[in-house]
Design a protein around this motif. Structure first.
Motif, PDB file in Angstrom:
ATOM      1  N   TYR A  29      45.425  88.617  18.275  1.00 31.62           N
ATOM      2  CA  TYR A  29      44.003  88.486  18.592  1.00 31.62           C
ATOM      3  C   TYR A  29      43.859  88.006  20.031  1.00 31.62           C
ATOM      4  O   TYR A  29      44.748  87.352  20.579  1.00 31.62           O
ATOM      5  CB  TYR A  29      43.321  87.460  17.687  1.00 31.62           C
ATOM      6  N   ALA A  30      42.708  88.272  20.618  1.00 32.10           N
ATOM      7  CA  ALA A  30      42.404  87.777  21.960  1.00 32.10           C
ATOM      8  C   ALA A  30      40.900  87.846  22.184  1.00 32.10           C
ATOM      9  O   ALA A  30      40.175  88.556  21.467  1.00 32.10           O
ATOM     10  CB  ALA A  30      43.132  88.597  23.034  1.00 32.10           C
ATOM     11  N   GLU A  31      40.445  87.096  23.182  1.00 30.67           N
ATOM     12  CA  GLU A  31      39.067  87.161  23.673  1.00 30.67           C
ATOM     13  C   GLU A  31      38.026  87.063  22.554  1.00 30.67           C
ATOM     14  O   GLU A  31      37.019  87.778  22.550  1.00 30.67           O
ATOM     15  CB  GLU A  31      38.862  88.435  24.502  1.00 30.67           C
ATOM     16  N   GLY A  32      38.257  86.156  21.619  1.00 25.81           N
ATOM     17  CA  GLY A  32      37.310  85.958  20.529  1.00 25.81           C
ATOM     18  C   GLY A  32      36.264  84.911  20.889  1.00 25.81           C
ATOM     19  O   GLY A  32      36.597  83.835  21.401  1.00 25.81           O
ATOM     20  N   GLU A  54      32.546  88.305  18.549  1.00 23.91           N
ATOM     21  CA  GLU A  54      33.301  89.425  19.090  1.00 23.91           C
ATOM     22  C   GLU A  54      34.748  88.994  19.282  1.00 23.91           C
ATOM     23  O   GLU A  54      35.030  87.825  19.556  1.00 23.91           O
ATOM     24  CB  GLU A  54      32.700  89.916  20.412  1.00 23.91           C
ATOM     25  N   TYR A  55      35.655  89.940  19.141  1.00 18.75           N
ATOM     26  CA  TYR A  55      37.072  89.636  19.336  1.00 18.75           C
ATOM     27  C   TYR A  55      37.841  90.936  19.520  1.00 18.75           C
ATOM     28  O   TYR A  55      37.358  92.024  19.178  1.00 18.75           O
ATOM     29  CB  TYR A  55      37.655  88.858  18.135  1.00 18.75           C
ATOM     30  N   VAL A  56      39.048  90.815  20.063  1.00 21.15           N
ATOM     31  CA  VAL A  56      39.981  91.934  20.174  1.00 21.15           C
ATOM     32  C   VAL A  56      41.134  91.668  19.222  1.00 21.15           C
ATOM     33  O   VAL A  56      41.595  90.526  19.089  1.00 21.15           O
ATOM     34  CB  VAL A  56      40.513  92.081  21.613  1.00 21.15           C
ATOM     35  N   ASN A  76      42.795  66.524   8.858  1.00 26.25           N
ATOM     36  CA  ASN A  76      43.536  65.270   8.949  1.00 26.25           C
ATOM     37  C   ASN A  76      44.094  65.125  10.367  1.00 26.25           C
ATOM     38  O   ASN A  76      45.174  65.588  10.669  1.00 26.25           O
ATOM     39  CB  ASN A  76      44.664  65.243   7.919  1.00 26.25           C
ATOM     40  N   GLY A  77      43.310  64.494  11.235  1.00 23.34           N
ATOM     41  CA  GLY A  77      43.675  64.340  12.640  1.00 23.34           C
ATOM     42  C   GLY A  77      42.708  65.011  13.578  1.00 23.34           C
ATOM     43  O   GLY A  77      42.612  64.641  14.752  1.00 23.34           O
ATOM     44  N   LEU A  78      41.964  66.011  13.072  1.00 20.97           N
ATOM     45  CA  LEU A  78      40.984  66.731  13.893  1.00 20.97           C
ATOM     46  C   LEU A  78      39.675  66.922  13.117  1.00 20.97           C
ATOM     47  O   LEU A  78      39.038  67.963  13.185  1.00 20.97           O
ATOM     48  CB  LEU A  78      41.536  68.093  14.326  1.00 20.97           C
ATOM     49  N   ALA A  79      39.274  65.887  12.399  1.00 18.14           N
ATOM     50  CA  ALA A  79      38.049  65.977  11.596  1.00 18.14           C
ATOM     51  C   ALA A  79      36.820  66.212  12.450  1.00 18.14           C
ATOM     52  O   ALA A  79      35.811  66.756  11.978  1.00 18.14           O
ATOM     53  CB  ALA A  79      37.866  64.706  10.762  1.00 18.14           C
ATOM     54  N   ASN A  80      36.886  65.802  13.718  1.00 18.00           N
ATOM     55  CA  ASN A  80      35.728  65.947  14.589  1.00 18.00           C
ATOM     56  C   ASN A  80      35.773  67.206  15.459  1.00 18.00           C
ATOM     57  O   ASN A  80      34.892  67.403  16.293  1.00 18.00           O
ATOM     58  CB  ASN A  80      35.586  64.696  15.463  1.00 18.00           C
ATOM     59  N   ALA A  81      36.783  68.035  15.258  1.00 15.91           N
ATOM     60  CA  ALA A  81      36.806  69.358  15.898  1.00 15.91           C
ATOM     61  C   ALA A  81      35.915  70.260  15.054  1.00 15.91           C
ATOM     62  O   ALA A  81      36.380  71.085  14.268  1.00 15.91           O
ATOM     63  CB  ALA A  81      38.227  69.895  15.980  1.00 15.91           C
ATOM     64  N   GLN A  82      34.614  70.095  15.207  1.00 15.25           N
ATOM     65  CA  GLN A  82      33.668  70.640  14.244  1.00 15.25           C
ATOM     66  C   GLN A  82      33.486  72.149  14.339  1.00 15.25           C
ATOM     67  O   GLN A  82      33.471  72.837  13.317  1.00 15.25           O
ATOM     68  CB  GLN A  82      32.305  69.958  14.427  1.00 15.25           C
ATOM     69  N   ILE A  83      33.357  72.676  15.533  1.00 14.17           N
ATOM     70  CA  ILE A  83      32.952  74.074  15.696  1.00 14.17           C
ATOM     71  C   ILE A  83      34.038  74.852  16.421  1.00 14.17           C
ATOM     72  O   ILE A  83      34.533  74.415  17.464  1.00 14.17           O
ATOM     73  CB  ILE A  83      31.632  74.161  16.489  1.00 14.17           C
ATOM     74  N   ILE A  84      34.417  75.995  15.870  1.00 11.59           N
ATOM     75  CA  ILE A  84      35.313  76.915  16.578  1.00 11.59           C
ATOM     76  C   ILE A  84      34.440  77.803  17.462  1.00 11.59           C
ATOM     77  O   ILE A  84      33.579  78.530  16.970  1.00 11.59           O
ATOM     78  CB  ILE A  84      36.129  77.767  15.599  1.00 11.59           C
ATOM     79  N   ALA A  85      34.673  77.710  18.783  1.00 14.58           N
ATOM     80  CA  ALA A  85      33.825  78.450  19.718  1.00 14.58           C
ATOM     81  C   ALA A  85      34.541  79.619  20.365  1.00 14.58           C
ATOM     82  O   ALA A  85      33.893  80.566  20.822  1.00 14.58           O
ATOM     83  CB  ALA A  85      33.306  77.504  20.806  1.00 14.58           C
ATOM     84  N   GLY A  86      35.873  79.564  20.430  1.00 17.92           N
ATOM     85  CA  GLY A  86      36.610  80.632  21.087  1.00 17.92           C
ATOM     86  C   GLY A  86      37.982  80.822  20.488  1.00 17.92           C
ATOM     87  O   GLY A  86      38.609  79.863  20.019  1.00 17.92           O
ATOM     88  N   LEU A  87      38.440  82.069  20.487  1.00 21.33           N
ATOM     89  CA  LEU A  87      39.772  82.426  20.005  1.00 21.33           C
ATOM     90  C   LEU A  87      40.533  83.037  21.177  1.00 21.33           C
ATOM     91  O   LEU A  87      40.241  84.142  21.613  1.00 21.33           O
ATOM     92  CB  LEU A  87      39.670  83.423  18.852  1.00 21.33           C
ATOM     93  N   ASN A  88      41.493  82.290  21.718  1.00 22.15           N
ATOM     94  CA  ASN A  88      42.237  82.736  22.890  1.00 22.15           C
ATOM     95  C   ASN A  88      43.350  83.704  22.546  1.00 22.15           C
ATOM     96  O   ASN A  88      43.648  84.625  23.300  1.00 22.15           O
ATOM     97  CB  ASN A  88      42.830  81.527  23.612  1.00 22.15           C
ATOM     98  N   GLY A  89      43.991  83.479  21.420  1.00 18.95           N
ATOM     99  CA  GLY A  89      45.093  84.335  21.020  1.00 18.95           C
ATOM    100  C   GLY A  89      45.626  83.902  19.675  1.00 18.95           C
ATOM    101  O   GLY A  89      45.343  82.801  19.195  1.00 18.95           O
ATOM    102  N   GLY A  90      46.395  84.772  19.075  1.00 16.20           N
ATOM    103  CA  GLY A  90      46.955  84.421  17.773  1.00 16.20           C
ATOM    104  C   GLY A  90      48.017  85.414  17.362  1.00 16.20           C
ATOM    105  O   GLY A  90      47.969  86.581  17.740  1.00 16.20           O
ATOM    106  N   ALA A  91      48.981  84.907  16.622  1.00 15.85           N
ATOM    107  CA  ALA A  91      50.051  85.758  16.115  1.00 15.85           C
ATOM    108  C   ALA A  91      50.405  85.322  14.703  1.00 15.85           C
ATOM    109  O   ALA A  91      50.544  84.128  14.427  1.00 15.85           O
ATOM    110  CB  ALA A  91      51.280  85.665  17.008  1.00 15.85           C
ATOM    111  N   HIS A  92      50.525  86.318  13.808  1.00 11.89           N
ATOM    112  CA  HIS A  92      51.063  86.071  12.476  1.00 11.89           C
ATOM    113  C   HIS A  92      52.576  86.220  12.611  1.00 11.89           C
ATOM    114  O   HIS A  92      53.123  87.323  12.569  1.00 11.89           O
ATOM    115  CB  HIS A  92      50.466  87.046  11.468  1.00 11.89           C
ATOM    116  N   ALA A  93      53.250  85.088  12.793  1.00 13.66           N
ATOM    117  CA  ALA A  93      54.642  85.096  13.219  1.00 13.66           C
ATOM    118  C   ALA A  93      55.597  85.606  12.154  1.00 13.66           C
ATOM    119  O   ALA A  93      56.563  86.318  12.456  1.00 13.66           O
ATOM    120  CB  ALA A  93      55.055  83.683  13.651  1.00 13.66           C
TER     121      ALA A  93
END
Length: 344
Positions: A91-94, A142-144, A260-277
Motif C-alpha cells: 500500500y502507499a499514499e493512503g 484514497e490509497y494505492v 496498550n501503549g497508544l490509546a491516545n493515537a485516536q485517528i488514522i489519517a495517513g497510510l504511508n506504506g505496508g507489506a503483508h510480510a
C-alpha cells in the motif's frame, strides 16, 4: 447454446493502463458495522467507542472506525482487482479525507496506474489507485495498492512495463484533519492512558504485550462483513496450505492491540506504506509492537501527529523485523507505516 453469465474475475491481461473500474454494490453502513468491528477486534479507542467522548473532541459523534471504512471500500474492489490475486503486495499514499458516519453509503472507483509482467510469464503486478466515495460523491478515502494477479493465458503478450512513482511517505501537511477536531480539553482518564504527543520519542519501540489467537470462524465472519470475495480467503482448495487470513484482518487486530501503549493515537489519517510480510492462518497468535518514526504538529487545536510503524508478529521479539539478508523474519506478518492524530 449455453451462455456464461457468471464472472470469473479479471486476470492480468485484462488490465490496461489508465483503465477506470467502477466497483459494484454500494454499501450503507450503520451502527451495526461498529458493533461487529468491536466484536471482531479488541478495539477500544475512545473516539470510536463513545459519542460523548467524540463530542468532547469537537466532532458531532463517534464516526465509524477508520479501518472499518477502509475494509468496506477495499471489499468493493476485490471482485475486480484481486479475485484472482496470488498476493496483495503493498500500500502507499493512503489518506482518510472525511469521517464516515452511520447512514453513509460507500462506493469505490479504481484506476489502473501501473502494470508489470513477472519473469515467469504466468502472472503480473497491477497497481491501482482506489477512491472511496460517500453518497454526496465526496471522497472519504484514497490509497494505492499493488497486487500480483494470475494470467489466464501464459502466452498472452506482456504489456509495456509501467511502475508508478509513489511517495515513500506522506508529509504531515498532506494529512486531512477532520472538521472541528479539537483536543484542547481531551479527557485522558476516559481515553485510558496519560501519554501525550510529547511523551513519544522518535526511535522509541513500544511492545503492546497482548496477543490474540486468530480463529477460523471470526475470519470468515470478517471477510463476509466486508464483502471480500477473494477465493484464497473462502475456498480452502484455492490455495495450497489452506485458507489465507485476510491481510486487513491482521491490520485491524494489530491496530486494536496497539491500544496498550497508544490509546491516545485516536485517528488514522495517513497510510504511508505496508507489506503483508508472511501469510497468516487460523490458529496463529497475533502480537504487535510499534516504533515511532516521526512527529509533527498540525494546525488543529491540541492535535499532533505521530508517524508509526505497526508490526504484527506470530510471537517475534519487539523491534525484530528483518534478518541479515534484508528479508522479513518468518514470524513477521505485517509491516505498516501510518500517521495517527494524538493530543498534544
Amino acid at each position: 447454446m449455453t451462455k456464461t453469465k457468471t464472472n470469473p474475475g479479471r486476470f492480468f491481461e485484462d488490465y490496461t493502463l489508465g483503465q477506470r473500474i467502477d466497483h459494484a454494490v454500494p454499501r450503507t453502513v450503520s451502527g451495526g458495522e461498529r458493533a461487529l468491528y468491536h466484536a471482531l477486534y479488541p478495539a477500544r479507542h475512545a473516539l470510536y467507542s463513545s459519542d460523548e467522548f467524540a463530542r468532547g473532541c469537537g466532532l458531532p459523534g463517534a464516526p465509524l472506525d477508520d479501518l472499518a471504512a477502509f475494509h468496506v471500500i477495499f471489499g468493493k474492489t476485490v471482485p475486480d482487482i484481486s479475485l484472482n490475486a496470488l498476493a496483495n503486495l503493498g500500500y502507499a499514499e493512503g489518506r482518510w479525507l472525511r469521517p464516515v458516519w452511520a447512514g453513509d453509503t460507500l462506493r469505490s472507483v479504481s484506476e489502473v496506474i501501473g502494470l508489470k509482467q513477472n519473469s515467469s510469464g504466468k502472472s503480473g503486478v497491477v497497481w491501482v489507485r482506489t477512491k472511496g466515495f460517500n453518497q454526496h460523491s465526496e471522497i472519504v478515502l484514497e490509497y494505492v495498492r499493488w497486487v500480483m494477479v494470475k494470467k489466464r493465458d501464459a502466452d498472452a503478450p506482456a504489456p509495456e512495463t509501467v511502475a508508478p512513482d509513489l511517495a515513500a511517505a506522506l508529509s504531515a501537511d498532506q494529512l486531512v484533519i477532520p472538521k472541528g477536531l479539537d483536543f484542547t480539553d481531551y479527557d485522558f482518564t476516559l481515553a485510558g492512558e496519560p501519554h501525550r504527543w510529547g511523551d513519544y520519542a522518535v526511535g522509541e519501540v513500544i511492545d503492546h504485550v497482548d496477543g490474540v489467537t486468530i480463529e477460523e470462524a471470526e475470519h470468515m465472519l470478517a471477510t463476509r462483513l466486508w464483502q471480500n470475495t477473494a477465493k484464497v480467503h473462502f475456498d480452502r482448495d484455492a490455495r495450497e496450505g489452506g485458507r489465507l487470513i485476510y491481510g486487513g484482518h491482521v491490520i485491524s487486530m494489530a491496530r486494536a492491540l496497539s491500544f496498550n501503549g497508544l490509546a491516545n493515537a485516536q485517528i488514522i489519517a495517513g497510510l504511508n506504506g505496508g507489506a503483508h510480510a508472511n501469510p497468516c492462518h487460523a490458529g496463529d497468535t497475533v502480537r504487535a509492537w510499534s516504533e515511532v518514526l516521526d512527529r509533527a504538529e498540525t494546525s488543529a487545536p491540541g492535535v499532533g501527529a505521530l508517524r508509526l510503524r505497526l508490526v504484527a508478529t506470530k510471537g517475534g521479539a519487539a523491534g525484530a523485523l528483518k534478518g541479515e539478508d534484508g528479508k522479513y523474519l518468518p514470524d513477521v506478518l505485517l509491516d505498516l507505516d501510518y500517521w495517527a492524530l494524538v493530543p498534544m
